[in-house]
Every structure is written in structure tokens, then in C-alpha cells.
Design a protein around this motif. Structure first.
Motif, PDB file in Angstrom:
ATOM      1  N   ARG A  59      46.274  35.851  38.769  1.00 63.01           N
ATOM      2  CA  ARG A  59      47.644  36.315  38.540  1.00 63.01           C
ATOM      3  C   ARG A  59      48.218  37.005  39.782  1.00 63.01           C
ATOM      4  O   ARG A  59      49.383  36.872  40.110  1.00 63.01           O
ATOM      5  CB  ARG A  59      47.627  37.274  37.343  1.00 63.01           C
ATOM      6  CG  ARG A  59      48.951  37.755  36.861  1.00 63.01           C
ATOM      7  CD  ARG A  59      48.881  38.187  35.383  1.00 63.01           C
ATOM      8  NE  ARG A  59      47.662  38.932  35.063  1.00 63.01           N
ATOM      9  CZ  ARG A  59      47.502  40.242  35.288  1.00 63.01           C
ATOM     10  NH1 ARG A  59      48.459  40.933  35.858  1.00 63.01           N
ATOM     11  NH2 ARG A  59      46.386  40.836  34.946  1.00 63.01           N
ATOM     12  N   ARG A  92      38.656  37.326  36.668  1.00 62.25           N
ATOM     13  CA  ARG A  92      39.152  36.140  37.352  1.00 62.25           C
ATOM     14  C   ARG A  92      40.637  35.883  37.066  1.00 62.25           C
ATOM     15  O   ARG A  92      41.415  35.577  37.954  1.00 62.25           O
ATOM     16  CB  ARG A  92      38.331  34.924  36.942  1.00 62.25           C
ATOM     17  CG  ARG A  92      38.367  33.892  38.011  1.00 62.25           C
ATOM     18  CD  ARG A  92      37.558  32.668  37.742  1.00 62.25           C
ATOM     19  NE  ARG A  92      36.564  32.777  36.671  1.00 62.25           N
ATOM     20  CZ  ARG A  92      35.920  31.719  36.207  1.00 62.25           C
ATOM     21  NH1 ARG A  92      36.172  30.540  36.707  1.00 62.25           N
ATOM     22  NH2 ARG A  92      35.024  31.842  35.257  1.00 62.25           N
ATOM     23  N   ALA A  93      40.988  36.067  35.797  1.00 57.51           N
ATOM     24  CA  ALA A  93      42.379  35.830  35.406  1.00 57.51           C
ATOM     25  C   ALA A  93      43.311  36.797  36.145  1.00 57.51           C
ATOM     26  O   ALA A  93      44.407  36.432  36.573  1.00 57.51           O
ATOM     27  CB  ALA A  93      42.534  35.990  33.906  1.00 57.51           C
ATOM     28  N   GLU A  94      42.828  38.020  36.284  1.00 61.14           N
ATOM     29  CA  GLU A  94      43.617  39.051  36.957  1.00 61.14           C
ATOM     30  C   GLU A  94      43.829  38.687  38.425  1.00 61.14           C
ATOM     31  O   GLU A  94      44.925  38.841  38.960  1.00 61.14           O
ATOM     32  CB  GLU A  94      42.835  40.360  36.825  1.00 61.14           C
ATOM     33  CG  GLU A  94      43.591  41.623  37.163  1.00 61.14           C
ATOM     34  CD  GLU A  94      42.682  42.850  37.073  1.00 61.14           C
ATOM     35  OE1 GLU A  94      41.605  42.759  36.427  1.00 61.14           O
ATOM     36  OE2 GLU A  94      43.039  43.880  37.647  1.00 61.14           O
ATOM     37  N   ILE A  95      42.761  38.201  39.048  1.00 61.00           N
ATOM     38  CA  ILE A  95      42.871  37.824  40.463  1.00 61.00           C
ATOM     39  C   ILE A  95      43.830  36.656  40.604  1.00 61.00           C
ATOM     40  O   ILE A  95      44.674  36.626  41.498  1.00 61.00           O
ATOM     41  CB  ILE A  95      41.493  37.445  41.059  1.00 61.00           C
ATOM     42  CG1 ILE A  95      40.490  38.562  40.818  1.00 61.00           C
ATOM     43  CG2 ILE A  95      41.605  37.145  42.542  1.00 61.00           C
ATOM     44  CD1 ILE A  95      39.055  38.165  41.108  1.00 61.00           C
ATOM     45  N   PHE A 130      30.529  34.447  40.274  1.00 61.22           N
ATOM     46  CA  PHE A 130      31.046  34.434  41.637  1.00 61.22           C
ATOM     47  C   PHE A 130      29.940  34.550  42.682  1.00 61.22           C
ATOM     48  O   PHE A 130      29.998  33.917  43.729  1.00 61.22           O
ATOM     49  CB  PHE A 130      32.070  35.559  41.835  1.00 61.22           C
ATOM     50  CG  PHE A 130      33.442  35.166  41.387  1.00 61.22           C
ATOM     51  CD1 PHE A 130      34.140  34.180  42.068  1.00 61.22           C
ATOM     52  CD2 PHE A 130      34.027  35.750  40.292  1.00 61.22           C
ATOM     53  CE1 PHE A 130      35.406  33.794  41.661  1.00 61.22           C
ATOM     54  CE2 PHE A 130      35.294  35.382  39.872  1.00 61.22           C
ATOM     55  CZ  PHE A 130      35.982  34.395  40.555  1.00 61.22           C
ATOM     56  N   ALA A 186      43.088  46.406  33.125  1.00 63.49           N
ATOM     57  CA  ALA A 186      44.239  46.514  33.990  1.00 63.49           C
ATOM     58  C   ALA A 186      45.338  47.327  33.312  1.00 63.49           C
ATOM     59  O   ALA A 186      46.208  47.876  33.963  1.00 63.49           O
ATOM     60  CB  ALA A 186      44.767  45.141  34.344  1.00 63.49           C
ATOM     61  N   GLU A 227      31.543  38.045  34.969  1.00 62.58           N
ATOM     62  CA  GLU A 227      32.157  37.059  35.870  1.00 62.58           C
ATOM     63  C   GLU A 227      31.612  37.164  37.287  1.00 62.58           C
ATOM     64  O   GLU A 227      31.623  36.201  38.037  1.00 62.58           O
ATOM     65  CB  GLU A 227      33.668  37.254  35.893  1.00 62.58           C
ATOM     66  CG  GLU A 227      34.328  36.701  34.658  1.00 62.58           C
ATOM     67  CD  GLU A 227      35.836  36.737  34.746  1.00 62.58           C
ATOM     68  OE1 GLU A 227      36.367  37.335  35.703  1.00 62.58           O
ATOM     69  OE2 GLU A 227      36.478  36.176  33.856  1.00 62.58           O
TER      70      GLU A 227
END
Lengths: 443, 312
Positions: A138, A133-136, B70, B37, B66
Motif C-alpha cells: 500500500r 506485506r499488504a501494508e508495504i 521474506f 497500523a 511474513e
């Protein structure tokens, strides 16, 4: 940089599907109730007569940073291979080892919900593709910006145009930043400008040292983008090597009759009592029959025919059409040798020489005819779509394409001379702006 | 194969790479990289063939945790978007049912309910039952209705039925507001045992998760189960003390209630509202059954999961 590591190692992978039967794929409860009790959830081990091996003993190693093209006919096993690599399905046999996150652009927009807004779908789709979620959060602005839908982020995607939908979907997937990216015909979507953006994005991804598997039926794009290409046939990898070579092989296997057409000596050949076609073919400058020619090299179309009756002025005629059906040119033999001379009986081979750096890339179809002149022009023989071949552009920089990678319009693609002179140079030593004349920018 | 020592290797890589296929690591055992990432924690994934058997692969669930949020959020959001009354439906359904059964069983048939006023008794039962049956039936349909996802992208498929159950939990909490209102209306005294109520809800959720997951996995293979399910659920409702108290059941039918794991949950939930003693034996049956069903469901689901994309 170190020597590239193997990032994907596929060893003896096979995938069997059960075929046939009343309910292919799934059984009804009653059918397998007995079997269920005897051996819960036993599955087919393959090898039976109702088994189709969609993939069969595939071995492949892909190195880091490689842009590998995968080509083959429909049903050759490309999609199954990609499904295994993206872990959608498990192989029946063999083993795959992957170093890195796999992102797939199999079908963009998968997982979009029509009732949710653009913003909501970005988060949902990102999560489905494996983003945090944090990546999205950002990357959100970047994703929306890339898709050019800033004004519509709060609109449910069912109100989007198909272009907006696809752009957003591609954008989410492209920002996943996987180590290994699988692209399946994504370039078939969107307008030219967006396709260019996608290609640029692909190049960025590659420059970051990521690996791309590119599956496409677009041979010009595959040849242009990939250095290495794998050809699949009936579930196996049948060729693996330098892209031009493999694409050539694929095209000639696809169109066995297309780069070469022969009719033998009989009456069945197109023609009449005066002339009859015997053979037509496309060949490269060395005289080899070729279904795929390099855009920079000349190409020759040969027409072999018999003149069966004396006393006619005969001229072969070649018409070339592109994929859109536009006629590129029509040309008949105007050579001085036989221009106004009645032919003696016999077999002739005429060839039309098309220069390199003239045809645009893509598929071309040739209609071949033979006419006789004087007194009137009579169509003696005609074969529509007698030949088909591909013109392939390279990213070498020495064709009319230069360094431009996107789609180029135009029926022909001549390599023309450009000159640029400095009219006015502000400041000292200024030969800056005006000197970079690229043909592609001339539009 | 040589040992890889790239800086991109993960811990697991170093230990697992030189060894022959390590079944313990499971099919597609992704290293759950929290910082995936970044290029320096590249996850290593090994995809083994179907022949290597079942792997529970729980690490993957954690890595994708996560997504559960969602998917639940999507299910909830989509359900209430574009409906005229939105969340009101969640309340209306058990409320109307409660009114009907009160009328039929309480007013017409003179059915009593012990410590609780009948409407409150019925509502508390219907609240739990509605959650359970919605959760089971929506998770059963979840895999086929998400087939476009399942055939295209990898993610732990377990989250699809799980999200359907979790979305039902959201409905349950909204409908609980009415329960609270009824308790106030009937002047039910609050006791410390009310703190047990969420535990019974949790137990029910676990059970619903187990049943829903099991049935959803089986439905992919045996589609006619879908037609049998509404009937089975209806039967189950009448076999559970949803709208009648256990006390009215004659002795020779009692065993049915005892083996029914919903009995302990529903009765326990009601007891926690009134502060009565909880039937420990029935609750134990429920808890044990829920755990067994969940374990079985997980196994069956994992066993069939890898081929969902092929048969769905």
C-alpha cells in the motif's frame, strides 16, 4: 485531547556486560564444556569483577506525543538503552513497559541486501522492521517517491549512490508508522534538502501524536526540536528536564575548560615580560560563565590579563572560528579609553560584547591574543582555541530562523528587517500572495 | 501504577496491567496485532530482565510470520542471482555425486541396492542428505552472517535459521525433478505409497530445523563448533544409509543405524518410492527424535536468543 499517557515506562533497568578475558563475549567450546554439563547455559548474573554495567538503575517515563532528546558522551549508555527499547537485547535487571510499536532508525539500511533490487529491499526491509506485506504494498509508491528513486526501483541497491541508499532506507523506516520512533543520528546523513525532508517527516510523525526518542550529538538540533532532554552519564540518567537547561549542563560538563580558562599567577601563562593572560571566559548577559548561549541573547568574551611592564599600548584580540574553521570575525580593543594610552601596571579585564541575533548557531572557538601597538605591533600573548562555546537556536520563531526548521547556511545569522509591499493584487480584497515574507525564504 | 484505560489499550492490557509482572506473558510478549497500523490496537510490550527466565513466546512468531517468507525468499533469490547457471547448481550437485558414487560403489565395488536400481537409490539418498546437510550448515552460519540485523533490529531470531532450512527446501523441490526423471527412466511403477514421500520430507525438514536451530544457537556462544560441523556432518553421512543399503551393515554395527534418526527417514522415503513396506520402528525413532530435538532446540535457542546481540 486527553492528558498524555505514559507510553514507555522504564523501571530500574540495568544491563551488564562481561568484559575482559581471552575471548570477551563468547567462550570456546572447550572452555565451558565442563560447565555446560554441570549447569547448561548458566549465564553470568552480573556483579562480578569482570562486569561492566552499561546501564545502571535507569528509571524513565516517556509520555505519548513527546519528542524526547537523549544526550550524553559516547559510552554513556544511550545506545544500550535504545537497544533495550527496540528489543535487540534484554536488560539484565529491571523492566520496561511499552505501549505501541517501536520503530528504530538506529542505523538506516540495516538489512538491505546489495544484490537485491530497490523494490525487493523495500519489501524485505519493511518485513524486518515489522510491517505486513499488504501494508508495504500500500505504501510502496509513497516510500519510493519519498526517497526519490522511482527510476531505480528495479536496480540492485549495490549500484545506488550512498545518498540514494540512505534515502531509501530512511524512507522505509519512516513509513513504518510506529507509535514510538527511535532516531539515532539519522540527521547526520544526506544532503541539506533531504535533511529538511526528514525533519518535516519527524514533525508529521509528531503531529500524529506519536512519540519520538531522538539521540544526537548535534546539540543545536536537540535543543531546537526537543522540549524535554535527558542527559546520561556512565549508564545513569543524571539530568532530565527542559532542553536548553540540560544541553547547557551537558556542554559545560563536556568543556569544563572551554567556556572558562584560567592560568593562575605563575609564569606558565601565555605571555611575555610585558603582558600575561590570566583568565578568559565566555559569559552571558548576566555575567555567568556559559558554554551554550541563546542565539537571541548577547554574549561576552572576557579577557583578564596582567600588564607587567609600564609604557605599552596594549590591546586584547579575539578571533572567532566556526566548526568549519571559517573565521567569523577578528576583533581587538579599539575602545577610546585605552586606545593610545600606555597602560600602568596592573590587572585588567577587557570584554568584547557580541550582540544577540548575530552569530550563527553551532560551535565556536575563540583564539585570544594580546598585542601591543606603537611603534610596531607586537604579539605579546596568544592562546589558540582558548575558549569554545555553542550558539543555540530555538524554534521559538523570534530568531532569524523564523518558522523554518532546516539547516541554515551562513557564517552569521543576523535578524534583519524585511519589508514587503503589494505591487499588484489581482481580484478584490487581494492581499494574499506577496505578504508572507519569511527571512528563510529569501534565499 | 494506575490502571490504564486508554482506547489504545489492548485486551491483554486490561487484564495484565493491574497485576504484578506476569511471567506467563513472557519477555517482550507483543500482542500480535494484525492491524497494528491503526492507532486503536496498540500492542503492549513488556520487556522483562534476563532474571525472569525463558519464555517461548510463540505468539510473536505468528505476528512476524511474513518475515519467515521474506527471509527465505531473500536467501533463495540471493543464491541464484548472478550465478551463471542459477538453479542448475541445485541439480548438478546431487547428480554429480550420484554419478561418482554409482561409479565407485556400484561399478567398482559391485554394491547392490535391492529393489531400486543403484543410481536411483543413490540419488534419492543424496537428494535428502544434501538437503539435510546444507540446511544444517547454512542455518549454523545464518546467525553470524546476519549479525548486522540481529544487533540492530528486533524480530524473532528463530526465523533466521528457519529461513535457511526453508530455502534448502526450495532447492530440494527443484532437485526432485531429476528424481522424477530417473524414476521414469528406470520404469519404477508408481504406487499409492508415493503419497508418503512428502511426509518423510516434512519429517526430515522438522529434524533439520531442530538440529540447525540447536547448532546455530550454540555456535553463537561456542564458535569452534563451526569448525567441527563439516567433519561431524561427513561422519553422519557415512553413518546413514545414504549411499549404501542397511542390509550390508553387519549385525554388530546395526545399532548405529537404529539410533540414527536419518535412517528411518531415508529408508522410508525410498520405500515410498517403490511401494515396499516401511520400517515402522525406524520411522518412529526418527519422528520421536525429531520432536525431542526440536523441543530442545527451541528451548536452547530461546534461552540464548536475548543475548545474541551482545555476543555475536
Amino acid at each position: 485531547m486527553k492528558m498524555a499517557e505514559t507510553v514507555v515506562k522504564i523501571e530500574g533497568v540495568g544491563k551488564a556486560y562481561r568484559i575482559g578475558g581471552l575471548h570477551p563475549g563468547y567462550a570456546t567450546f572447550r572452555e565451558s564444556l565442563g560447565g555446560l554439563i554441570a549447569a547448561p547455559f548458566r549465564r553470568g548474573k552480573g556483579g562480578g569483577r569482570n562486569t561492566l554495567w552499561a546501564l545502571d538503575k535507569v528509571d524513565l517515563e516517556i509520555r505519548e506525543g513527546e519528542l524526547l532528546g537523549i544526550i550524553g558522551h559516547n559510552g554513556a549508555g544511550k545506545s544500550t538503552l535504545l537497544k533495550i527499547l527496540s528489543r535487540v537485547t534484554r536488560p539484565t535487571r529491571g523492566r520496561v513497559e511499552i505501549h505501541g510499536r517501536v520503530g528504530s532508525l538506529l542505523e538506516v539500511g540495516t538489512g538491505f541486501h546489495p544484490d537485491l533490487t530497490g523494490r525487493e529491499n523495500v519489501f524485505l526491509n519493511g518485513a524486518i522492521l515489522g510491517m505486513k506485506r499488504a501494508e508495504i504494498r500500500r505504501k510502496f509508491d509513497e516510500i519510493v517517491g519519498f526517497a526519490e528513486i522511482e527510476k531505480f526501483v528495479e536496480t540492485p541497491v549495490k549500484f545506488y549512490s550512498s545518498g540514494m541508499y540512505v534515502r531509501l532506507a530512511f524512507s522505509v523506516a519512516a513509513h513504518l508508522e510506529p507509535e514510538i520512533l527511535i532516531m539515532d543520528e539519522v540527521l547526520a546523513v544526506g544532503d541539506a534538502a533531504f535533511q529538511q525532508k526528514c525533519l518535516d517527516k519527524m514533525r508529521d510523525i509528531r503531529q500524529q501524536g506519536r512519540t519520538i526518542l531522538f539521540v544526537s550529538h548535534n546539540m543545536p538540533a536537540v535543543t531546537r526540536l526537543c522540549r524535554r532532554v535527558v542527559l546520561m552519564e556512565a549508564g545513569r540518567v543524571v539530568a532530565d528536564g527542559e532542553s536548553q537547561e540540560i544541553v547547557n549542563r551537558y556542554l559545560s560538563s563536556t568543556w569544563k575548560t572551554s567556556a572558562l580558562r584560567e592560568w593562575g599567577d605563575g609564569e606558565g601563562a601565555p605571555g611575555d615580560a610585558v603582558v600575561r593572560l590570566r583568565r578568559v571566559r565566555v559569559c552571558d548577559e548576566r555575567g555567568e560563565t556559559s558554554a551554550a548561549v541563546d542565539i537571541r541573547r548577547p554574549v561576552r568574551i572576557e579577557v583578564t590579563y596582567d600588564v607587567l611592564e609600564e609604557g605599552h599600548v596594549v590591546a586584547p584580540l579575539v578571533e572567532l572560528h566556526n566548526e568549519e574553521g571559517t573565521e567569523v570575525f577578528s576583533s581587538h580593543d579599539t575602545g577610546a579609553e585605552w586606545r593610545r594610552r600606555a597602560r600602568p601596571r596592573g590587572r585588567y579585564t577587557s570584554a568584547v560584547h557580541v550582540p544577540g541575533n548575530f552569530l550563527a548557531e553551532g560551535s565556536l572557538v575563540a583564539h585570544v591574543s594580546i598585542v601591543s601597538h606603537f611603534p610596531a605591533t607586537i604579539l605579546r600573548a596568544r592562546e589558540s582555541s582558548a575558549l569554545a562555546f555553542q550558539v543555540i537556536d530555538r524554534q521559538g520563531g523570534d530568531s532569524a530562523r523564523g518558522d523554518y526548521t532546516g539547516p541554515m547556511p551562513g557564517v552569521v545569522r543576523p535578524l534583519l528587517d524585511w519589508t514587503t509591499v503589494v505591487e499588484h493584487a489581482p481580484g478584490a480584497g487581494g492581499t494574499t500572495d506577496g505578504t508572507r515574507g519569511r527571512s528563510a525564504d529569501g534565499r | 501504577m494506575s490502571v490504564k484505560t486508554s482506547d489504545g489499550s489492548s485486551r491483554e492490557d486490561v487484564s495484565a496491567a493491574p497485576a504484578p509482572p506476569a511471567p506467563a506473558h513472557g519477555a517482550a510478549a507483543a500482542t500480535p496485532g494484525g492491524t497494528r497500523a491503526h492507532a486503536h490496537s496498540v500492542p503492549r510490550v513488556v520487556i522483562e530482565s534476563e532474571e525472569t527466565g525463558v519464555h517461548l513466546n510463540l505468539g510473536d512468531l505468528w505476528a512476524y510470520r511474513e518475515l519467515l517468507y521474506f527471509l527465505t525468499w531473500r536467501d533463495v533469490k540471493v543464491r541464484y542471482k548472478q550465478t551463471l547457471m542459477g538453479a542448475a547448481w541445485v541439480v548438478i550437485q546431487p547428480l554429480m555425486l550420484m554419478l561418482i558414487v554409482t561409479l565407485v560403489f556400484n561399478r567398482f565395488a559391485r554394491l547392490g541396492a535391492g529393489a531400486l536400481p543403484y543410481p536411483l537409490f543413490a540419488y534419492s539418498g543424496l537428494l535428502l542428505w544434501t538437503f539435510f546437510s546444507t540446511a544444517v550448515s547454512s542455518s549454523t552460519h545464518s546467525l553470524t552472517s546476519n549479525s548486522n540485523l540481529i544487533t540492530k533490529v528486533y524480530f524473532p531470531r528463530l526465523f533466521v535459521p528457519a529461513a535457511a532450512v526453508a530455502a534448502g527446501l526450495v532447492d530440494l523441490s527443484i532437485a526432485s525433478v531429476i528424481l522424477a526423471a530417473l524414476m521414469i527412466y528406470y520404469g519404477v511403477a508408481l504406487t499409492i505409497s508415493l503419497a508418503l514421500a512428502p511426509l518423510f520430507v516434512a519429517l526430515l525438514t522438522l529434524f533439520a530445523l531442530g538440529v540447525g536451530t540447536l547448532v546455530s544457537a550454540l555456535t553463537v556462544k561456542y564458535r569452534d563448533l563451526r569448525h567441527a560441523l563439516p567433519f561431524l556432518l561427513q561422519f553422519w553421512m557415512f553413518a546413514s544409509p545414504v549411499i549404501y543399503p542397511t542390509t550390508i551393515v553387519p549385525g554388530r554395527w546395526r545399532w548405529l543405524l537404529v539410533v540414527n534418526p536419518l535412517t528411518g527417514v531415508i529408508e522410508g522415503f525410498r520405500a515410498s518410492l517403490t511401494g515396499e513396506a516401511v520400517d515402522r520402528r525406524a520411522v518412529a525413532v526418527s519422528a520421536i527424535t525429531a520432536v525431542i530435538v526440536c523441543a530442545l532446540a527451541l528451548y536452547v535457542f530461546r534461552r540464548t536468543e536475548d543475548t545474541f546481540a551482545d555476543v555475536i
